[in-house]
Design a protein around this motif. Structure first.
Motif, PDB file in Angstrom:
ATOM      1  N   GLY A  44      11.161  -5.990  26.245  1.00 55.08           N
ATOM      2  CA  GLY A  44      10.678  -5.235  27.402  1.00 55.08           C
ATOM      3  C   GLY A  44      10.383  -4.472  27.821  1.00 55.08           C
ATOM      4  O   GLY A  44       8.888  -4.833  28.330  1.00 55.08           O
ATOM      5  N   VAL A  45      10.985  -3.145  26.464  1.00 52.87           N
ATOM      6  CA  VAL A  45       9.701  -2.162  26.208  1.00 52.87           C
ATOM      7  C   VAL A  45       8.381  -2.463  25.591  1.00 52.87           C
ATOM      8  O   VAL A  45       7.618  -1.738  26.023  1.00 52.87           O
ATOM      9  CB  VAL A  45      10.618  -0.699  25.604  1.00 52.87           C
ATOM     10  CG1 VAL A  45       9.906   0.059  25.343  1.00 52.87           C
ATOM     11  CG2 VAL A  45      11.647  -0.334  26.479  1.00 52.87           C
ATOM     12  N   ALA A  46       8.892  -3.035  24.511  1.00 54.11           N
ATOM     13  CA  ALA A  46       7.935  -3.940  24.279  1.00 54.11           C
ATOM     14  C   ALA A  46       6.449  -4.364  24.684  1.00 54.11           C
ATOM     15  O   ALA A  46       5.106  -4.504  24.379  1.00 54.11           O
ATOM     16  CB  ALA A  46       8.126  -4.658  22.346  1.00 54.11           C
ATOM     17  N   VAL A  47       6.914  -4.846  25.497  1.00 53.11           N
ATOM     18  CA  VAL A  47       6.116  -5.447  26.352  1.00 53.11           C
ATOM     19  C   VAL A  47       5.087  -4.684  27.195  1.00 53.11           C
ATOM     20  O   VAL A  47       3.706  -5.009  27.245  1.00 53.11           O
ATOM     21  CB  VAL A  47       6.737  -6.790  27.382  1.00 53.11           C
ATOM     22  CG1 VAL A  47       6.332  -6.980  28.589  1.00 53.11           C
ATOM     23  CG2 VAL A  47       6.908  -7.811  27.272  1.00 53.11           C
ATOM     24  N   LEU A  48       5.411  -3.838  27.724  1.00 55.66           N
ATOM     25  CA  LEU A  48       5.161  -2.489  28.167  1.00 55.66           C
ATOM     26  C   LEU A  48       4.043  -1.148  27.132  1.00 55.66           C
ATOM     27  O   LEU A  48       2.876  -1.997  27.627  1.00 55.66           O
ATOM     28  CB  LEU A  48       5.678  -1.454  28.986  1.00 55.66           C
ATOM     29  CG  LEU A  48       6.946  -1.831  30.010  1.00 55.66           C
ATOM     30  CD1 LEU A  48       7.246  -1.059  30.726  1.00 55.66           C
ATOM     31  CD2 LEU A  48       5.575  -2.379  31.019  1.00 55.66           C
ATOM     32  N   ASN A  53      -2.032  -1.747  25.404  1.00 57.68           N
ATOM     33  CA  ASN A  53      -2.381  -2.314  24.454  1.00 57.68           C
ATOM     34  C   ASN A  53      -3.261  -2.804  24.515  1.00 57.68           C
ATOM     35  O   ASN A  53      -4.815  -2.421  24.945  1.00 57.68           O
ATOM     36  CB  ASN A  53      -2.288  -2.603  23.121  1.00 57.68           C
ATOM     37  CG  ASN A  53      -2.487  -3.063  22.091  1.00 57.68           C
ATOM     38  OD1 ASN A  53      -3.443  -3.997  22.360  1.00 57.68           O
ATOM     39  ND2 ASN A  53      -3.548  -2.372  20.612  1.00 57.68           N
ATOM     40  N   LEU A  54      -3.522  -3.713  25.591  1.00 57.42           N
ATOM     41  CA  LEU A  54      -3.916  -5.157  26.521  1.00 57.42           C
ATOM     42  C   LEU A  54      -4.854  -3.615  27.061  1.00 57.42           C
ATOM     43  O   LEU A  54      -6.606  -4.432  26.961  1.00 57.42           O
ATOM     44  CB  LEU A  54      -3.567  -5.880  26.990  1.00 57.42           C
ATOM     45  CG  LEU A  54      -4.384  -6.775  28.177  1.00 57.42           C
ATOM     46  CD1 LEU A  54      -5.270  -8.194  26.654  1.00 57.42           C
ATOM     47  CD2 LEU A  54      -3.435  -7.461  28.848  1.00 57.42           C
ATOM     48  N   TYR A  55      -4.491  -3.000  27.706  1.00 55.51           N
ATOM     49  CA  TYR A  55      -5.509  -2.705  29.032  1.00 55.51           C
ATOM     50  C   TYR A  55      -6.775  -1.350  27.790  1.00 55.51           C
ATOM     51  O   TYR A  55      -7.347  -1.340  28.834  1.00 55.51           O
ATOM     52  CB  TYR A  55      -4.943  -1.011  29.524  1.00 55.51           C
ATOM     53  CG  TYR A  55      -5.274  -0.973  30.980  1.00 55.51           C
ATOM     54  CD1 TYR A  55      -5.682   0.583  30.909  1.00 55.51           C
ATOM     55  CD2 TYR A  55      -4.570  -1.098  32.177  1.00 55.51           C
ATOM     56  CE1 TYR A  55      -6.305   0.770  31.994  1.00 55.51           C
ATOM     57  CE2 TYR A  55      -5.528  -1.410  33.316  1.00 55.51           C
ATOM     58  CZ  TYR A  55      -5.692  -0.316  33.586  1.00 55.51           C
ATOM     59  OH  TYR A  55      -6.470   0.436  34.293  1.00 55.51           O
ATOM     60  N   TYR A  56      -6.114   0.007  26.873  1.00 53.51           N
ATOM     61  CA  TYR A  56      -6.429   0.356  26.335  1.00 53.51           C
ATOM     62  C   TYR A  56      -7.995   0.295  25.262  1.00 53.51           C
ATOM     63  O   TYR A  56      -8.417   0.334  25.606  1.00 53.51           O
ATOM     64  CB  TYR A  56      -5.922   1.030  25.023  1.00 53.51           C
ATOM     65  CG  TYR A  56      -6.641   1.109  23.780  1.00 53.51           C
ATOM     66  CD1 TYR A  56      -6.840   0.764  22.633  1.00 53.51           C
ATOM     67  CD2 TYR A  56      -7.341   2.842  24.103  1.00 53.51           C
ATOM     68  CE1 TYR A  56      -7.509   1.483  21.651  1.00 53.51           C
ATOM     69  CE2 TYR A  56      -8.193   3.291  22.602  1.00 53.51           C
ATOM     70  CZ  TYR A  56      -7.921   2.519  22.163  1.00 53.51           C
ATOM     71  OH  TYR A  56      -9.049   3.260  20.642  1.00 53.51           O
TER      72      TYR A  56
ATOM     73  N   GLY B 100       1.683 -13.139  21.588  1.00 51.69           N
ATOM     74  CA  GLY B 100       2.141 -12.910  22.754  1.00 51.69           C
ATOM     75  C   GLY B 100       2.642 -12.719  23.302  1.00 51.69           C
ATOM     76  O   GLY B 100       3.518 -13.713  24.126  1.00 51.69           O
ATOM     77  N   GLU B 101       3.831 -11.676  22.340  1.00 53.75           N
ATOM     78  CA  GLU B 101       4.689 -11.318  22.964  1.00 53.75           C
ATOM     79  C   GLU B 101       4.986  -9.958  22.702  1.00 53.75           C
ATOM     80  O   GLU B 101       4.396  -9.079  21.562  1.00 53.75           O
ATOM     81  CB  GLU B 101       5.453 -12.008  21.885  1.00 53.75           C
ATOM     82  CG  GLU B 101       7.223 -12.195  22.746  1.00 53.75           C
ATOM     83  CD  GLU B 101       8.662 -10.280  22.684  1.00 53.75           C
ATOM     84  OE1 GLU B 101       7.583 -10.023  21.462  1.00 53.75           O
ATOM     85  OE2 GLU B 101       9.495 -10.478  22.714  1.00 53.75           O
ATOM     86  N   GLY B 102       5.520  -9.292  22.666  1.00 53.14           N
ATOM     87  CA  GLY B 102       5.028  -8.007  22.838  1.00 53.14           C
ATOM     88  C   GLY B 102       5.330  -6.714  21.024  1.00 53.14           C
ATOM     89  O   GLY B 102       4.799  -5.583  21.277  1.00 53.14           O
TER      90      GLY B 102
END
Lengths: 204, 247
Positions: A44-48, A53-56, B100-102
């Motif tokens: 879950g933290v990795a999703v954040l 990264n996507l935002y950057y 597709g996965e963090g």
């Protein structure tokens, strides 16, 4: 060995989880569940991190004057707005649900609809690019199953529905199970290589 | 401990023993080679071409959950990324990775950063991206990467479903070849049709061995071959025993 500490932690954790599945010891089972819960939290933290990264990436495109920066701007604005809205109101709020039902669902549905056209086109392209026994069998089976599944507007072809059922229950199921057995062997092999320390996807 | 638990643990221990045995015996002494997989041969040529012609490779590792069954194919893809990064690190255009996965995005960035650092180059975070968190948004994000980064070859190894067709179609429109492998059965049906070079069944799990990732990869592939025949024998024996009424 590169990164011996991370390798040791990974191997020890993997062994505890693996043995915990097979050996019914109370403390081992509890430890296994505890470690998996930690894994879920870390994922879950990795999703954040991934979202950051996507935002950057898109912020950089937007501010660098890229010719297609307008699309990055749309992403940045909509990401920010959604985060603020859902973060402040909660995911069950009517506004959040409106966003999901009237923005995300229609967009995803349109992508799924696009898939039907793309797959037909890809099938036709496959026949031109790779016409062999397996491709021909694939297309013939596809046509039979489509004809038997879709409405034929009152036209009854005797035995077609039964033939389609036989295809689904016998050769298709057998093939799928064979593939799944092979994949299961590959999954076990990959896991064992990581437990041996031969594969270290975590050490960079 | 249940009977199935004992059998499961025994199977895993036998598998482990076979991998260790084949690792120490070594491929030359085994004198058993692997059959050619055309898709992987073309992958090796594409990697070489990326260095010679300065074209960009794109590797997408899917959207499988790292805490689930789908993590294995993602780890295979990370090993392929390591091989690709190692070979293409001297290229003018380093490979770009999407996921597709963090957690997979973090691991992919870590893998690429390691090889860039080893060759004295600076790692650009934009080279490894999370493009979406569910299958179709992820595919939509990958489609834009294929277009914007002028990709020459798409390497799609991971847990893909039918969204794979969107990505391969984007590659076709850009004139990029695509090699695809998935652990998902419907995804494999799609990649058979849509990808130029499909990896069917468990061929994706063999890419490490074919790309020279190490003795353990080769040994595990031999072990899989042996145990596959054992499983086939058990299934056939069970079917015969059921037919004659013993089971």
């Amino acid at each position: 060995m590169r990164a011996p500490l991370s390798a040791s932690i990974a191997i020890a954790t993997g062994l505890v989880v693996l043995i915990g599945y097979f050996v019914p010891l109370g403390f081992l089972n509890s430890l296994r569940v505890f470690l998996i819960e930690w894994g879920v939290v870390l994922a879950g933290v990795a999703v954040l991190i991934g979202i950051a990264n996507l935002y950057y990436v898109h912020w950089r495109k937007m501010t660098a004057g890229d010719p297609k920066s307008v699309f990055s701007a749309v992403l940045v604005v909509s990401l920010t707005a959604t985060l603020l809205l859902v973060g402040s109101l909660g995911p069950a709020h009517p506004s959040s649900l409106w966003l999901f039902n009237y923005v995300q669902v229609p967009i995803e549905s349109s992508l799924v609809a696009l898939l039907a056209v793309i797959l037909v086109y890809a099938g036709a392209r496959m026949l031109g690019r790779r016409l062999d026994l397996s491709s021909a069998a694939f297309i013939i089976t596809l046509v039979i199953v489509l004809l038997a599944t879709g409405p034929l507007f009152g036209l009854e072809v005797p035995g077609l529905a039964e033939f389609r059922s036989w295809i689904a229950q016998v050769p298709a199921t057998a093939g799928a199970r064979g593939i799944l057995i092979g994949i299961a062997l590959g999954v076990i092999a990959t896991g064992l290589r990581i437990l041996m320390g031969a594969d270290r996807p975590y050490s960079g | 401990m249940t009977v199935s638990g004992i059998l499961g643990l025994a199977f895993v221990l036998v598998f482990f023993g076979l991998i260790l045995t084949f690792t120490f015996v070594g491929q030359k002494r085994l004198k058993v080679g692997f059959r050619e997989i055309p898709a992987i041969s073309r992958l090796q040529r594409a990697i070489g071409l990326s260095v010679e012609a300065g074209t960009r490779l794109h590797l997408s590792i899917g959207s499988g959950n790292i805490v689930g069954f789908q993590s294995a194919i993602a780890f295979v893809a990370l090993r392929v990324l390591e091989q690709v990064s190692r070979a293409a690190s001297v290229s003018d255009r380093p490979p770009v990775t999407t996921s597709g996965e963090g957690a997979l995005a973090v691991l992919a960035a870590d893998t690429q950063r390691g090889w860039m650092r080893a060759t004295g180059l600076e790692f650009d975070p934009a080279m490894s991206r999370l493009t979406g968190l569910t299958p179709f948004p992820y595919a939509a994000g990958v489609m834009t990467v294929v277009h914007d980064e002028e990709v020459a070859t798409n390497i799609l190894i991971g847990s893909f479903g039918s969204e794979l067709a969107l990505i391969t179609e984007a590659g076709e429109r850009e004139g990029a070849g695509s090699l695809a492998g998935s652990d998902n059965v419907p995804g494999q049906a799609v990649l058979f049709v849509a990808a130029q070079d499909p990896l069917l069944g468990e061929e994706a799990f063999a890419t490490g061995a074919y790309l020279g990732a190490g003795a353990a990869h080769t040994a595990s592939l031999h072990s899989q071959d042996v145990l596959r025949w054992v499983v086939i024998a058990v299934i056939v024996a069970g079917a015969i025993l059921k037919f004659v009424g013993v089971l």
